[in-house]
Every structure is written in C-alpha cells, then in structure tokens.
Design an enzyme around this catalytic site. Structure first.
Site, PDB file in Angstrom:
ATOM      1  CB  SER A 152       0.782 -12.101  -9.782  1.00  0.00           C
ATOM      2  OG  SER A 152       1.685 -11.299  -9.052  1.00  0.00           O
ATOM      3  CE  LYS A 153       4.646 -15.651 -15.504  1.00  0.00           C
ATOM      4  NZ  LYS A 153       3.546 -15.329 -16.408  1.00  0.00           N
ATOM      5  NE  ARG A 154       2.985  -8.165  -6.915  1.00  0.00           N
ATOM      6  CZ  ARG A 154       1.716  -8.352  -7.239  1.00  0.00           C
ATOM      7  NH1 ARG A 154       1.314  -8.024  -8.447  1.00  0.00           N
ATOM      8  NH2 ARG A 154       0.853  -8.864  -6.391  1.00  0.00           N
TER       9      ARG A 154
END
Ligand code: GLU
Length: 462
Positions: free
Chosen positions: A238-240
């Site tokens: 994910s963008k994390r």
C-alpha cells in the site's frame, strides 16, 4: 489442444496498480508462450466507483508498457443484455430461485447463526418457496447442498471446498442488475477464456463461480491464483511502503523493462538469473514455478534491476530516454561541449533517470548551494585548494592523465590522503562530493570552468 486465452479484468476504480501490472504481465506471458491470446475486460459494473479516467489510465499504461491485448477490450457496462439472458437461462433450468428476504431478516439470520457458533451465511430459506419475481426479490443460485467442489489450480494444486459452506449467491439484484460473479463468469465464457490468472484474494470466489459455470453448462477453466504483492512490512502493498501506481515509477525514471523484470520476480524466480527481458520471460516463465507465499515488492530490488537495464542501453537510446528528465530541469543535453563523454561518465551516477538528470545539474548550471557538511568535513585548510588552483592553472595540456598526475604528485609531496585532495575540488565543481573520477570530472568541466569554480568556492569560504 485448445488455444490458450487469458484475460486481465481490472475494475476501473483507481489508477493502474503495480500489483495489477504483475497480474496482467503473467496473463500476457502465459498466453504468448502458448501461442494464445491475451485479452482485457473492463469490469465497470460498479458505476459509483468506476470512472472513464481510470479506465483510460489503465488501458494507456498497459499498452505503453507493452502489455497490449490481442483484441479490443470489452466493457461490462455495455453488456447487460447478455448477463440477463444468462440469468434467465439459469432460472429456466431450475438452478436459480427468487428470494424476498429483507435486509432485516438477513441480519437476524446472521445474528442467530453467530450466536450458535455457526458461520453466518444465507440459509436457503426461500429456495423451495416458488416465489414470483417482484421489485423486492433477488435471484439466487441454487448451489448444490452436498458434495464438494475441486478447484484445480496451476500453482496450488487441488483446492477443495465443501458445497455446504457456500451459500446461494445472488445473480440478479432486486433492481434487476447482474452481480459481479455472474458477469465475470459469463464474460469468461463469451470471450472464450481458457485460463484465469488472478490474485489469490479471488480464491474464495472461484468455487462459487464454478457453480455458475456448471449451471450454465460452460466448460471448465484452468486457474492460477497468484500470491499477494506485499510491502517490505509483509502487509499488502500500500502507499504506506511504496508508490503503488505504475505511473509514479515511470515518472521517477524507471525503465519499463526493469519494472516488468521486477514484477515478474514477484512470486517467480529462475535459478540465479535476475535480469530478464520480455523475450526471456516468454521463453523461461513457468506458471507452475510461481510460489504460493506472498511476494515482497522491494524498491531496492527495482533500483538494482533498473541500474542493470540502464547499463544495457546503447548510449543513443540512453540519451533519448534521459532527455525528458533533463528537459524537466530545463537542461538541453547539447549545451555541454563534451556531452557524449559526460553522459557516458554519468550513466551510473544513480539508479533512475530522474536521479541521473539531477546529478547532471552542476555540469549545466551554476552552483548556488554547497553541501555544508562536506565542507566542514573536508575543507579545514583553504591552502590546499589555493595551491591546487595554482598547479592546475599551470597545466597547458588539459587532459585526464595530466590532471590525475598533478593531483597524485601533490598528494604524495604533501603526504595527504586522497579525499583530502580530491573532495575540496569535487565540492568546488559540483557542490557535493559526488562525481566520477576526479581527473575525468575536471576534464569534462574544462580548464576555465574548473578554475572559475575553485575560485568561487574560495571566495565563498572567505
Ligand atoms: N475485476 C476483478 C478485480 O479487479 C478481477 C476479477 C478476475 O480477474 O476474475 O479484482
């Protein structure tokens, strides 16, 4: 043997995700290595979340990265009639029924099941009621109540599901619209798909979809459920942990071939070999060798593979692809006298085109900032720079060997370390301690510019 047909079936509810590119790639490669076809289907029945912009983004990116379909893509939103006909056929064959359970009733049912420790699911209470269609009824598939269903997966082998754990899924909603499962199954049949390669998050859908196929008398499909793409924290990418859209990687200056190479390695490997191009993949890839465990997307791996792919480019092609990144910095590659030598020397200065373009800035533009930490570390004594300036000024034949000799002689005469001599000059020329071999760097800057930059740093220091 039947010709293989694979498909990538994105829902256009976001830009093309890097995990989606991996799914599309495996479908593409599997089709090509079997002389089959690779198709695309846009699953845009969720009209609230699907947009034409996302659809365009997905299709444009797939095409430009080389995963072009063999036929025009189809859109589910334009095929309602076909799904309704299929639903009618299932109803006529006695494999579906109308159900008028309200949301409240379903909620009660689930609560009661949970309270007695059962798995919450629709209990089939309307199955034998012989209800007529109304604006309150949904159409449900009458799933076999006993027995099991075996999903034959090319990666995972046989996966067995008990039919009594699968509830009677909805085919048509009360507003008459077809559901995802029905559309997906009908389109695989209509597009003559033979092989479904998709993420492992779809595994639990597969037995349900096979029941729909059976009710429609469709032939069996081959399946391969790919391992999830994880971030370095071992959670779903994910963008994390990393950029997730393909575009972001292209904008940073990763080569398409390196991106595809990295994605191909997400769950698949072949001996010690790391660097693959599309042709190699088509030759070497074997879907049966794909691993079951989640595959970690690690940017350092992409960086490394990108540097390998960059190194394999001809100078011409390297320059051509670097061009837009320099333009973004308002740099014209030809504005340097020795541009070819410069680009050749700087090719490995970073792992991406945007990084390489940035390291070229001092060669094209004046320096307006010095790395203060580097100054503190390497320039305690200005006299080194002053003396080197005099020595370099005396050099008539400005070539790499002569320059290197001056630096070396000065270093041994004074008993200084290499960095003590070289880094102050690097800082003068580039503002930082990063540059190719110093003789080469000074040669590339030319005598006048080199001396001018040394003077500039000296006046900055005083
Ligand atoms: N539209 C589904 C998705 O985006 C794919 C379904 C499939 O590949 O069968 O997850």
């Amino acid at each position: 043997m039947k010709a293989i047909v694979t498909r990538f079936a994105p829902s256009p509810t976001g830009t093309l995700h890097i995990g989606g590119v991996r799914t599309a790639l495996f479908n593409y490669v599997y089709a090509k290595q079997n002389n089959g076809k690779f198709l695309i289907r846009i699953e845009d029945t969720d009209t609230e979340r699907s947009t034409k912009e996302y659809e365009k983004n997905i299709l444009d990116n797939l095409t430009s990265i080389g995963l072009e379909p063999d036929e025009d893509p189809i859109n589910q939103s334009e095929r309602n009639e076909i799904y309704l006909k299929a639903a009618e056929k299932i109803l006529q064959s006695g494999n579906a029924y109308w159900c008028d359970c309200s949301q409240e009733e379903l909620e009660e049912m689930r609560k009661a099941q949970t309270a007695t420790g059962k798995k919450p699911m629709y209990d089939g209470r309307s199955r034998n009621l012989g209800l007529e269609r109304s604006d309150k009824t949904v159409l449900r598939l009458a799933t076999p109540e006993n027995g099991e269903i075996i999903v034959k997966d090319l990666i995972r082998g046989e996966i067995i599901f008990n039919n009594n754990e699968l509830d009677d899924l909805i085919l048509l909603r009360s507003d008459g619209s077809p559901t995802y499962h029905l559309c997906n199954v009908v389109d695989d049949y209509e597009q003559k798909v033979t092989t479904v390669i998709r993420g492992e998050d779809h595994i639990s859908n597969t037995p349900r979809q096979i029941h729909i196929q059976n009710a429609l008398g469709y032939p069996e499909l081959e399946y391969a459920h790919l391992p999830l793409v994880l971030g370095t924290d071992k959670k779903r990418l994910s963008k994390r942990n990393a950029a997730t859209s393909l575009e972001e990687y292209r904008e940073k200056g990763y080569l398409d071939s390196a991106i595809l190479n990295t994605l191909a390695r997400l769950g698949w490997s072949q001996g010690e070999n790391d660097v693959f191009y599309m042709n190699d993949l088509i030759k070497e890839f074997n879907i049966k060798d794909v691993q079951k465990a989640g595959a970690i997307f690690d940017i350092t791996k992409l960086d490394w593979l990108n540097s390998q792919h960059l190194a394999n480019l001809s100078l011409e092609s390297f320059k051509e692809q670097l061009q837009p990144f320099l333009q973004a910095l308002e740099i014209n590659i030809e504005d340097h006298e020795k541009s070819d030598q410069l680009i050749e020397a700087m090719r490995t200065s970073d792992n991406t085109f945007s990084g390489i373009a940035k390291s070229l800035i001092p060669y094209y533009k004046d320096i307006n900032e010095y790395d203060e930490k580097a100054i503190e570390k390497f320039i305690s004594d200005k006299s080194i720079l002053e003396e080197l300036k005099v020595l370099l000024n005396g050099l008539d034949d400005w070539n790499q060997d002569n320059i290197d000799n001056i630096l070396k002689n000065y270093q041994s005469e004074k008993g200084l370390s290499v960095p003590a001599v070289n880094q102050p000059i690097r800082i003068s020329l580039t503002g930082s301690t990063k540059s190719p071999g110093l003789g080469l760097t000074l040669f590339l800057f030319g005598k006048n510019k080199s001396l001018e930059r040394i003077s500039n740093l000296l006046s900055y220091l005083s």
